[in-house]
Design an enzyme around this catalytic site. Structure first.
Site, PDB file in Angstrom:
ATOM      1  N   THR A 228      82.947 -19.769  29.767  1.00 54.91           N
ATOM      2  CA  THR A 228      82.088 -18.407  30.665  1.00 54.91           C
ATOM      3  C   THR A 228      82.820 -17.380  30.672  1.00 54.91           C
ATOM      4  OG1 THR A 228      82.839 -18.628  32.716  1.00 54.91           O
ATOM      5  CG2 THR A 228      82.075 -20.386  32.639  1.00 54.91           C
ATOM      6  N   ASP A 229      81.973 -16.412  30.448  1.00 55.81           N
ATOM      7  CA  ASP A 229      82.002 -15.174  30.986  1.00 55.81           C
ATOM      8  C   ASP A 229      82.071 -14.971  32.174  1.00 55.81           C
ATOM      9  OD1 ASP A 229      82.406 -12.700  30.563  1.00 55.81           O
ATOM     10  OD2 ASP A 229      80.377 -12.439  28.993  1.00 55.81           O
ATOM     11  N   TRP A 230      82.690 -14.035  32.009  1.00 56.21           N
ATOM     12  CA  TRP A 230      83.613 -13.519  33.346  1.00 56.21           C
ATOM     13  C   TRP A 230      82.659 -13.017  35.026  1.00 56.21           C
ATOM     14  CZ3 TRP A 230      86.519 -15.084  30.298  1.00 56.21           C
ATOM     15  CH2 TRP A 230      88.209 -15.180  30.638  1.00 56.21           C
ATOM     16  N   ALA A 232      79.625 -16.649  34.763  1.00 57.72           N
ATOM     17  CA  ALA A 232      78.328 -16.040  34.049  1.00 57.72           C
ATOM     18  C   ALA A 232      77.991 -17.857  35.002  1.00 57.72           C
ATOM     19  CB  ALA A 232      78.577 -16.604  33.032  1.00 57.72           C
TER      20      ALA A 232
END
Length: 811
Positions: A228-230, A232
């Site tokens: 995941t994006d940080w 997300a």
């Protein structure tokens, strides 16, 4: 599954825990089974491994690393071999700093010039973006480090990026926003991919089965890990069900408990959990045996950074062949950027360079007479008469003026979209006064994305360095003095005005919904088809020599063309192949880039180059049949130096696979799309393109956990509105200083749920629910939920930690 022997030994608690990060950059380790942690780091154009405590946006210092040119810069090289070489250097530095997963390259499409993160993305064209990304991936992974292309997918704005829904039709999704990722996965063999913050057609990207299962896993055959994006992750259990393997950064054990609850309630099956764990174990075990910690050659990598910058510099204008500068030319060096260069963007990709060149220092090493040097303007935009007068005096002492200018740090940053396409006015005011001196003015432009250029008439020459990394000064001077012949070509279109851009009325978003009404008409696909004049077309770039194209021929599976250097200087030509179907039944752009190559030629030299057709050359996405198809017809293949400068054309016949044309694809039903008149698409026409009603993006009267904190301005709680005013004031003050506070911007655009995902377990989902209750006018009830949630969370965390420790001791 590849590691069933290992997963069978793991407890349910260990399986749930390992799928979330332990720290900002590290995964969870399982010591009793000798499962180590792996380390991630930002690094699209240079490593950002923090030495001390990690933070997502880079407040704490990072270890020195080579700052290479940004992706938007390297894309101007149109050279995949260069991309691979740069990627290899990135991978080598990652290995030296004990990094296992390098978070990059950035691969989103430049839908609008105003996206604050465009400097980190390759192009408005998915084919060019994909080919360059694949080259980076191959290079990075050659060093035993995973590359992690991002942000998957349709992530085209920074405003409310964690609380925004990208609404678009399937054909646009496939042809424009996924094709680059497809190339990076299939050709680059990327072993990791990062899911984006936003929703795609109503479902968060990280829990979107259409994106992560149907397309990424099944169609593309991706067997790597999804990170995941940080912050997300929205619903962790839904993400795991879609084989999203690693929730970052460090959400704490509340996320692990979320998975346990999901398994118990049958929301998540054990097979789904085990598959996700197995994917991650494959990555951990592969990466943990790689050699890490060796030194890298800083001098050599600086030279690679210079080479990359040189090949990516774009010569936009050169009246009277003022360039290259003759030896001994008396020059004035003017502009704040000559002293403090704009060489990279702001945000999570910011690199601490091993060395940083400046024009001020580097110009001393060249055969030029320096009449004087001065800053001339304030980069923060304020007028300064004294600086202007000093600049005019220095200019009067010279024969040629070198003017270094461009976008400042506030204009291009993660977390903040641009408000317009203009260069700060005080820089343009000074340029106009320098022009009045009556001497050649050479504009040395620094910017990570397209700008308006109404001022270009005041410049004799324009040399665009984009954001050229730590060696950009010597690279630029090598081009200015003719040591290097410029060969960069634009990766994006430069429109006359922002109002001309296809997404002008649709960007960034209306409340929660970003409607991609322009469809497939992004960048040159729109300007070309709509016959809209532009300042500089896609693919444009000048050289100190000239090239001729001839003898275009069809080969067995592609074309060949002869390229000749007809000038008096050795140089490199970028050969671009565009394909179109003039009598198409399904609407499509005037032409689309489907191949390119770069060839270096000595004076008078000719070479025949080949460009192959591939599975993307003639295809379009058929919404009715749900697959890639070819429409039968006589395709026009065009070869040239940019999308407008076409030198050779030919037709090739292709048999079609299309039996059923989508019912909606009729001129009377979609007139805007057949005429490329897409700046004012009606609701009814967009709904027809989507195939369903347009979802409402209106904010409701009450906030929920997926609404952004910047929406507190209409919260029912006066305390919440006060917090909003304080946060907004802090944001505005930081922007007024010229350098935005990235952590404030991150918080400003973050949804409430993100608080539970970004606080290392200090805040639970129940506590977030209490916050939402409080801001919706039930302050004391919400406060009670928060307080109760705090103690319940702390107790549950301790119990979980104890269980993990006991398991380790027992085994």
């Amino acid at each position: 599954m590849k590691h069933q022997d290992l997963t069978s030994k793991m407890t349910l608690e260990e399986k749930a825990a390992i799928l979330s990060g332990k720290t900002v950059w590290q995964t969870m380790e399982i010591p009793r089974l000798q499962i180590p942690a792996i380390f991630c780091s930002d690094g699209p154009h240079g490593l950002r491994r923090q030495a001390g405590e990690g933070d997502h946006l880079g407040l704490n210092a990072s270890l020195p690393a080579t700052c290479f040119p940004t992706a938007a810069t390297i894309a101007n090289s149109w050279n995949t071999e260069l991309g691979e070489k740069l990627g290899s250097a990135l991978g080598e530095e990652a290995a030296a700093q004990k990094v296992d997963v390098l978070l990059g390259p950035g691969l989103n499409i430049k839908r609008s010039p105003l996206c604050g993160r465009n400097f980190e993305y390759f192009s408005e064209d998915p084919y060019l973006a994909g080919k360059m990304a694949a080259s980076y991936v191959r290079g990075i992974q050659s060093q035993g480090v995973y590359a992690c292309p991002k942000h998957f997918a349709v992530n085209s704005q920074e405003l409310r990026r964690m609380a925004m829904d990208s609404v678009l039709d399937e054909r646009t999704l496939r042809e424009i926003y996924l094709t680059g990722f497809e190339i990076a996965i299939k050709e680059g063999k990327a072993k990791a991919i990062m899911s984006s913050y936003n929703e795609v057609n109503g479902t968060y990207a990280n829990e979107n089965p259409h994106l992560l299962l149907d397309i990424l896993r099944k169609e593309w055959g991706f067997e790597g890990i999804v990170v995941t994006d940080w912050g997300a992750s929205n619903d962790h259990a839904k993400g795991v069900a879609c084989r999203s393997n690693l929730e970052m950064p460090a959400p704490g054990l509340d996320s692990a408990r979320e998975l346990l609850e999901a398994v118990e309630s049958k929301k998540l099956s054990m097979d789904e959990l085990d598959q996700c764990v197995d994917d991650l174990l494959e990555a951990i075990l592969e990466l943990s045996v790689q050699k890490r910690g060796a030194e890298f050659d800083q001098k050599k990598h600086h030279e690679i950074a210079r080479e990359a910058a040189e090949e990516s510099i774009v010569l936009l204008k050169n009246e009277k062949q003022v360039l290259p500068l003759k030896a001994g030319t008396k020059v004035a060096l003017i502009g704040d950027f000559a002293f403090e260069p704009r060489y990279q963007g702001a945000g999570s990709s910011m690199v601490n360079p091993t060395r940083l060149e400046t024009m001020e220092n580097e110009i001393m090493h060249y055969d030029l007479q320096l009449a004087g040097k001065c800053r001339g303007y304030r980069r923060t935009g304020e007028n300064d008469t004294a600086l202007e007068q000093e600049a005019l005096h220095v200019a009067s002492q010279s024969d040629v003026i070198l003017y270094c200018f461009g976008l400042d740090e506030l204009s291009e940053s993660e977390g903040l979209d641009r408000a317009h396409m203009k260069i700060p006015q005080n820089q343009i005011d000074l340029l106009e006064k320098l022009f009045q001196c009556g001497k050649p003015v050479i504009g040395i432009l620094s910017a990570g994305s397209a700008t308006e250029m109404t001022w270009e008439k005041n410049l004799t020459a324009i040399v665009h360095g984009y954001l050229g990394g730590q060696a950009s000064a010597s690279a630029m001077l090598n081009v200015l003095t003719g040591r290097v012949n410029p060969s960069g070509h634009l990766n994006e279109t430069y429109p006359l005005d922002y109002e001309d851009t296809p997404a002008y009325h649709y960007f960034p978003s209306e409340e929660r919904t970003a409607q991609y009404r322009e469809g497939i008409y992004v960048g040159y696909r729109y300007y070309d088809t709509a016959k809209k004049p532009v300042r500089y077309p896609f693919g444009y770039g000048l050289s100190y020599t000239t090239f001729a194209f001839s003898d275009l021929k069809e080969e067995e599976n592609g074309i060949s063309v002869k390229v000749t250097n007809t000038g008096d200087t050795d140089g490199a030509a970028v050969v671009q192949m565009y394909v179109s179907l003039p009598k198409a039944r399904v609407f499509r752009p005037e032409k689309e880039l489907k191949g390119f190559t770069k060839v270096f030629l000595k004076v008078g030299e000719s070479r025949t180059v080949s460009i192959a057709f591939d599975d993307k050359t003639f295809r379009y996405w058929n919404n009715k049949t749900g697959g890639w198809e070819i429409e039968e017809g006589e395709y026009l293949v065009a070869v040239g130096e940019n999308c407008e400068a076409i030198h050779e054309t030919m037709t090739v016949h292709r048999a079609g696979s299309t039996v059923e044309i989508p019912d909606v694809y009729q001129k009377e039903m979609l007139p805007s799309y057949y005429n490329a008149d897409i700046q004012n698409v009606t609701d009814s026409e967009f709904a027809k393109l989507l195939g369903h009603e347009i979802p409402s993006g209106k904010w409701s009267g009450s906030l929920n956990k997926n609404d952004a904190i910047c929406q507190l301005y209409y919260a029912k709680s006066p305390i919440a509105r006060l917090i909003y005013r304080i946060l907004t004031s802090m944001k505005n003050k930081s922007e007024a200083k010229g350098k935005p506070d990235l952590n404030i911007l991150f918080i400003y655009n973050m949804p409430f749920r993100g608080i539970a995902k970004m606080t290392a377990g200090a805040v639970s989902r129940d506590m977030v629910d209490g916050m939402v209750t409080a801001v919706n006018g039930h302050f004391f009830r919400g406060l009670g939920q928060i307080i109760k949630g705090y103690f319940v969370n702390a107790k549950a965390n301790k119990a979980y930690e104890k269980k993990l420790e006991q398991t380790g001791a027992e085994k």
